[in-house]
Design an enzyme around this catalytic site. Structure first.
Site, PDB file in Angstrom:
ATOM      1  N   GLU A  97       0.932  -1.117  -0.003  1.00  0.00           N
ATOM      2  CA  GLU A  97      -0.111  -0.123   0.011  1.00  0.00           C
ATOM      3  C   GLU A  97       0.914   1.229  -0.012  1.00  0.00           C
ATOM      4  O   GLU A  97       1.650   1.497   0.941  1.00  0.00           O
ATOM      5  CB  GLU A  97      -0.705  -0.044   1.184  1.00  0.00           C
ATOM      6  CG  GLU A  97      -1.917  -1.256   1.037  1.00  0.00           C
ATOM      7  CD  GLU A  97      -2.675  -1.550   2.433  1.00  0.00           C
ATOM      8  OE1 GLU A  97      -3.004  -0.362   2.985  1.00  0.00           O
ATOM      9  OE2 GLU A  97      -2.882  -2.530   2.959  1.00  0.00           O
ATOM     10  N   CYS A 113      -1.240   9.112   3.140  1.00  0.00           N
ATOM     11  CA  CYS A 113      -1.176   8.867   1.731  1.00  0.00           C
ATOM     12  C   CYS A 113      -2.602   9.294   1.098  1.00  0.00           C
ATOM     13  O   CYS A 113      -2.436   9.521  -0.172  1.00  0.00           O
ATOM     14  CB  CYS A 113      -0.943   7.331   1.772  1.00  0.00           C
ATOM     15  SG  CYS A 113      -2.239   6.469   2.373  1.00  0.00           S
TER      16      CYS A 113
HETATM   17  N1  LIG Z   1      -1.542   3.494   0.880  1.00  0.00           N
HETATM   18  C1  LIG Z   1      -1.465   3.319   2.067  1.00  0.00           C
HETATM   19  O1  LIG Z   1      -2.161   3.063   2.823  1.00  0.00           O
HETATM   20  C2  LIG Z   1      -0.208   4.232   2.842  1.00  0.00           C
HETATM   21  C3  LIG Z   1      -0.571   4.376   4.315  1.00  0.00           C
HETATM   22  C4  LIG Z   1       0.820   5.175   4.642  1.00  0.00           C
HETATM   23  C5  LIG Z   1       1.631   5.715   4.208  1.00  0.00           C
HETATM   24  N2  LIG Z   1       1.650   5.508   2.571  1.00  0.00           N
HETATM   25  C6  LIG Z   1       2.972   5.995   1.971  1.00  0.00           C
HETATM   26  O2  LIG Z   1       4.049   5.888   2.768  1.00  0.00           O
HETATM   27  C7  LIG Z   1       5.031   6.928   2.658  1.00  0.00           C
HETATM   28  C8  LIG Z   1       5.510   7.460   3.885  1.00  0.00           C
HETATM   29  O3  LIG Z   1       6.184   6.480   4.636  1.00  0.00           O
HETATM   30  P1  LIG Z   1       7.414   6.175   4.822  1.00  0.00           P
HETATM   31  O4  LIG Z   1       8.160   7.526   4.632  1.00  0.00           O
HETATM   32  O5  LIG Z   1       7.640   5.604   6.250  1.00  0.00           O
HETATM   33  O6  LIG Z   1       7.942   5.130   3.779  1.00  0.00           O
HETATM   34  P2  LIG Z   1       9.099   4.445   3.525  1.00  0.00           P
HETATM   35  O7  LIG Z   1       8.703   3.623   1.866  1.00  0.00           O
HETATM   36  O8  LIG Z   1      10.385   5.241   3.534  1.00  0.00           O
HETATM   37  O9  LIG Z   1       9.153   3.259   4.641  1.00  0.00           O
HETATM   38  C9  LIG Z   1       7.879   2.501   5.093  1.00  0.00           C
HETATM   39  C10 LIG Z   1       8.798   1.538   5.877  1.00  0.00           C
HETATM   40  O10 LIG Z   1       9.724   0.509   4.885  1.00  0.00           O
HETATM   41  C11 LIG Z   1      10.783   0.463   5.716  1.00  0.00           C
HETATM   42  N3  LIG Z   1      11.885   0.341   4.546  1.00  0.00           N
HETATM   43  C12 LIG Z   1      12.491   1.222   4.062  1.00  0.00           C
HETATM   44  N4  LIG Z   1      13.382   0.529   3.114  1.00  0.00           N
HETATM   45  C13 LIG Z   1      13.254  -0.668   3.130  1.00  0.00           C
HETATM   46  C14 LIG Z   1      13.787  -1.840   2.355  1.00  0.00           C
HETATM   47  N5  LIG Z   1      14.753  -1.723   1.415  1.00  0.00           N
HETATM   48  N6  LIG Z   1      13.205  -3.089   2.541  1.00  0.00           N
HETATM   49  C15 LIG Z   1      12.353  -3.344   3.396  1.00  0.00           C
HETATM   50  N7  LIG Z   1      11.907  -2.287   4.269  1.00  0.00           N
HETATM   51  C16 LIG Z   1      12.129  -1.026   4.203  1.00  0.00           C
HETATM   52  C17 LIG Z   1      10.986   1.583   6.586  1.00  0.00           C
HETATM   53  O11 LIG Z   1      11.933   1.514   7.684  1.00  0.00           O
HETATM   54  C18 LIG Z   1       9.634   1.724   7.139  1.00  0.00           C
HETATM   55  O12 LIG Z   1       9.421   0.759   8.045  1.00  0.00           O
HETATM   56  C19 LIG Z   1       4.415   7.711   1.815  1.00  0.00           C
HETATM   57  O13 LIG Z   1       4.282   7.493   0.555  1.00  0.00           O
HETATM   58  C20 LIG Z   1       2.740   7.407   1.847  1.00  0.00           C
HETATM   59  O14 LIG Z   1       1.739   7.702   0.866  1.00  0.00           O
HETATM   60  C21 LIG Z   1       0.852   4.735   2.035  1.00  0.00           C
HETATM   61  N1  LIG Z   2      -6.573   5.176   5.860  1.00  0.00           N
HETATM   62  C1  LIG Z   2      -5.799   6.607   6.152  1.00  0.00           C
HETATM   63  C2  LIG Z   2      -4.560   7.181   5.320  1.00  0.00           C
HETATM   64  C3  LIG Z   2      -3.546   6.151   5.177  1.00  0.00           C
HETATM   65  C4  LIG Z   2      -2.167   6.770   4.984  1.00  0.00           C
HETATM   66  O1  LIG Z   2      -1.689   7.453   5.300  1.00  0.00           O
HETATM   67  C5  LIG Z   2      -6.912   7.758   5.549  1.00  0.00           C
HETATM   68  O2  LIG Z   2      -7.923   7.512   5.116  1.00  0.00           O
HETATM   69  O3  LIG Z   2      -6.548   8.939   5.665  1.00  0.00           O
END
Ligand SMILES: NC(=O)c1ccc[n+]([C@@H]2O[C@H](COP(=O)([O-])OP(=O)(O)OC[C@H]3O[C@@H](n4cnc5c(N)ncnc54)[C@H](O)[C@@H]3O)[C@@H](O)[C@H]2O)c1
Ligand SMILES: N[C@@H](CCC=O)C(=O)O
Length: 818
Positions: free
Chosen positions: A395, A429
């Site tokens: 996600e 996100c």
């Molecule tokens: N679609 C969704 O439901 C959703 C929800 C929340 C956040 N996000 C997205 O997350 C991002 C922000 O979060 P972030 O900065 O923590 O993201 P990130 O991708 O930098 O990190 C997410 C996780 O992945 C780990 N990670 C980093 N490199 C890795 C690797 N090579 N292998 C395995 N794990 C690794 C990190 O330590 C962390 O725990 C934004 O792009 C946001 O849109 C999406």
């Molecule tokens: N589920 C949350 C977003 C998660 C991602 O950052 C929302 O609907 O706002």
């Protein structure tokens, strides 16, 4: 009734027992009569900030902090002496005293104001919204002085606790975890997992897998429910930790705990729903989560994996290990065995080590699109014990847009836009990144937005008066500021809110609006409080939808319009996982708005949705949504008939099974609050490649693809392709012959039948692609039951559409009630 008649007014006007005099009576005078002390001594602060602007918004999902008591401005909710912040009068008083004296009076109960009041039995109480089997997570009324006193006590307790996070093996030397709102505030310490900790956890998890898989679903569900109850009861303490570790606002932290509780109860209910199929789990699962929902997303992933019977290696974000550690403590205390759930705090290298280990049979990842792709590449070539590519549920981010046409109500638009773009400092996100205003209303709406921007209170989020807290790190702050500076340098008009003084020790970014000329001006997801605004001409609406789709992301999307035809046209054409009509686009509720995107925004299945647990099982349930009516395309029916005429009897039988189990076109209204309609619907995914080593295999794949309304993509070099000769034209139309599968445009999924080495090679080729994460599904070699060869749930696109039905003229569903 148009424009602002609220639901209670509509309800009362339809009540013959309410006289005209009563109906038009001044509500403030009525409140004063009910409680003479009410609203005394609040003076001009009542009108301060956003409160006056938004308090009457009819949308049930409006900014949760709007009803906050503004008398608490500039005062820590826990009465703590937070360094570097403007201390309001009384900051040296005990927390309870501060809150007691300054909180708004509790609203008089409805029956005190209206003695004839009895609750309408047809309006479900909040706790029971989701039925008897799944209590709705309790909230916390931030306008109620008793709730605030409990919150203050919990937050004060939270500040006293020495929070720690570490793996069972002990971990590396401790490092401090700091408050992003004030880096002098050390929230706790973390010992990150080293190689020995990771190895020990993996070994223990693999060893524990058979026993956890054999634990009855009812027992696993009971443990999760117990954890939910404990978490709910511990809400104030958890809020205190979330606010300090993640920089969340108080209303945001309340929502965070509620979401975690909902996830625990939802997946407990889900495993019971499908338990009759005796689902077999996958084995150890790596759960890798982000910092922006450090409790909710962390708990959601872990709860789902545990419910499905899998041991878990839980790797929280490096920024927020403390709240994750507390969630793990709660789950252990509730009865999850220690060898089944392992906390592995650390940075990306810890996540990468978990992903790389052959004992891990699935990965649940929430975070950036770039890291999701790295994980897919790492998993490529590996198969589970049942011969499937290792499942990756990713996600990821979004470039989320909202379209506002000239029929929309400007006041409502502005409220929803401000919340969508700036709540959580834009670190969701789901947050709104690009607002598209029809030219005719753009100037006026933009002027109102800029006015609202000036009213946003940025500051230390432990104060109820604060709307927007810090961004998570100095690195994030630099990156967001860099984007704003670059856009300004390119000549775009930029409007920024003013940052108050006293924030030098935190990583704050002023909420900002940037005017742009086209969607392509925004090249990436900027994960902070930055809203881009675009003007469009009415006649260009379809092109605008195409441009939004062209970004490749597809997470959330919003539309404000009063025109039904426009709503149908735009929501039908937009490719996004979560669509919101006439409301804000954030805050998806578990089981109400199953959450997740498509394309660059994620693989599915949706978190908090009915297909989620199926992806965490070795054999998913064949009927994920029993009882819903699918709309199977005519071509799929014709195809089964054609197979029979060609003598492909066994294949026809398997494909007839697909027709029976297809869910495409199904729609279901999900339970939720009144004033909102939540529809969950399953659409075709798009292009699905059929990669088969035999004629029979290819014919069966085609049946699965057609039964789910997708287009089949077949490689021109595939020898089995001759089996398709003579397809009637209405079926042949649904089949495209392409060059290399990996290069095919519009590819969303792959079905595979053949040798193991070929499957490994295919997964590597798919992982090497840019763009959407595409995964392969191998045919079940042991499949004998018709419709069982492939999991059709992976061939449909889940879409959640939430519509604010009270946006135009009040809540008609309430008015229609007897
Ligand atoms: N679609 C969704 O439901 C959703 C929800 C929340 C956040 N996000 C997205 O997350 C991002 C922000 O979060 P972030 O900065 O923590 O993201 P990130 O991708 O930098 O990190 C997410 C996780 O992945 C780990 N990670 C980093 N490199 C890795 C690797 N090579 N292998 C395995 N794990 C690794 C990190 O330590 C962390 O725990 C934004 O792009 C946001 O849109 C999406
Ligand atoms: N589920 C949350 C977003 C998660 C991602 O950052 C929302 O609907 O706002």
């Amino acid at each position: 009734m148009e424009n602002g008649a609220n639901a209670s007014f509509v309800n009362r006007i339809a009540n013959p027992d309410v006289s005209i005099d009563d109906l038009v009576a001044d509500p403030v005078a009525r409140l004063r009569a009910a409680d003479p002390c009410a609203y005394e001594d609040r003076g001009s602060e009542d009108k301060a900030g956003l409160e006056g602007d938004w308090a009457d918004a009819p949308n049930p999902s409006s900014w949760p902090g709007v009803s906050r008591p503004s008398a608490l401005r500039r005062r820590g909710v826990d009465g703590r002496d937070t360094p570097g912040h403007d201390e309001g009068p009384g900051h040296d008083e005990g927390a309870g005293a501060v809150l007691h004296r300054s909180a708004a009076p509790a609203a008089p109960a409805a029956h005190a104001v209206n003695p004839g009041f009895t609750p309408n039995e047809r309006i479900t109480l909040p706790r029971h919204l989701y039925g008897a089997g799944r209590p709705n997570a309790a909230g916390l009324d931030l306008a109620d002085e008793n709730s605030l006193a409990a919150l203050a006590a919990g937050v004060t307790e939270s500040v006293r606790i020495r929070w720690t996070a570490q793996p069972a093996g002990g971990g590396n030397p401790p490092r401090p975890v700091r408050n992003p709102a004030d880096n002098r505030d050390v929230v706790g310490t973390v010992r990150e997992a080293g190689p020995a900790d990771i190895e020990a956890a993996l070994g223990a998890a693999a060893g524990a897998a058979p026993a956890w898989a054999a634990t009855p679903a009812g027992q696993r569900a009971a443990v999760l429910r117990q954890a939910a109850d404990t978490m709910e009861a511990r809400m104030p303490v958890l809020i205190g930790l979330i606010v300090r570790e993640a920089g969340k606002s108080l209303p945001g932290a309340v929502a965070e705990v509620r979401e975690a509780v909902d996830f625990l109860r939802y997946y407990a209910a889900e495993i019971l729903r499908i338990a009759a199929d005796r689902p077999a789990p996958l084995g150890p699962i790596g759960c890798i989560s982000p910092w922006n929902f450090p409790l909710a997303i962390f708990t959601g992933q872990v709860a789902a994996a545990l419910a499905a019977g899998n041991p878990v290696l839980a790797k929280p974000a490096e920024e927020t290990p403390l709240i994750a550690a507390e969630a793990v403590r709660l789950l252990h205390a509730a009865g999850v065995p220690h060898d089944v759930l392992h906390l592995l705090p650390g940075d990306g290298s810890v996540g990468a080590a978990v992903v790389a280990d052959a004992r891990v049979n699935g990965v649940m990842f929430t975070g950036s699109t770039a890291v999701a792709r790295l994980i897919q590449r790492q998993l490529a070539g590996r198969l589970t014990p049942s011969g499937q590519p290792v499942p990756l549920v990713a996600e990821t981010g979004g470039l989320n847009a909202m379209i506002v046409d000239s029929s929309a109500l400007a006041e409502q638009v502005v409220g929803d836009v401000i919340v969508s773009a700036f709540d959580s400092a834009g670190q969701r996100c789901s947050a709104l990144r690009i607002l598209c205003l029809q030219q005719d209303i753009a100037d006026r709406t933009l002027a109102m937005l800029k006015g609202a921007l000036r009213e946003i209170a940025v500051g230390c989020p432990d104060r109820l008066s604060v709307d927007v807290g810090p961004v998570i790190t100095a690195e994030a702050q630099d990156s967001i500021r860099g984007h704003i500076a670059a856009m300004r340098a390119r000549g775009h008009a930029v409007a920024e809110a003013a940052l108050p003084p006293g924030l030098a020790h935190g990583t704050f970014v002023a909420p900002t609006i940037i005017e742009i000329d086209c969607i392509a001006d925004v090249e990436r997801e900027v994960f902070g409080p930055v809203l881009h605004v675009l003007r469009y001409a009415r006649e260009d609406l379809d092109r605008l939808v195409t441009d939004i789709n062209r970004s490749g992301y597809g997470l959330t999307f919003g539309l404000h319009s009063r025109i039904d035809e426009t709503i149908a046209r735009v929501t039908g054409g937009i490719r996004a996982g979560n669509i919101y009509v006439n409301r804000n686009i954030i805050g998806a509720v578990v089981g109400v708005q199953p959450f997740g995107g498509r394309g660059l925004s994620g693989t599915g299945p949706k978190a908090g949705g009915p297909l989620y647990l199926g992806r965490l099982l070795a054999v998913p349930p064949r009927t994920a949504l029993p009882g819903v009516a699918a709309d199977v395309p005519a071509a799929a029916q014709a195809y089964v008939a054609w197979l029979r005429t060609q003598g492909w009897v066994r294949e026809a039988e398997q494909c007839a099974g697909f027709l029976a189990y297809s869910m495409v076109g199904a729609s279901e209204a999900l339970p939720g609050p009144v004033g909102e309609r939540n529809v969950y619907t399953l659409r075709p995914r798009g292009g699905v490649a059929a990669v088969a080593g035999t004629d029979s295999g290819l014919l069966v794949q085609l049946g699965a693809i057609l039964a789910t309304g997708n287009q089949a993509l077949v490689e021109e070099g595939n020898a089995a392709r001759t089996a398709l000769a003579g397809l009637p034209p209405e079926i042949a139309r649904e089949v495209a012959i392409v060059g290399a599968i990996g290069d095919a445009a519009g590819l969303e999924a792959v079905l595979f039948e053949g040798e193991v080495d070929a499957l490994r090679g295919l997964t590597r080729r798919l992982a090497a692609r840019d763009g959407t994460i595409v995964q392969a599904q191998a045919a079940r070699p042991d499949s004998t039951v018709p419709g069982d060869a492939y999991d059709l749930a992976r061939l449909v696109q889940e879409v959640s559409i939430a519509t604010n039905t009270a946006a135009a003229g009040g809540n008609a569903s309430l008015m229609a009630m007897a």
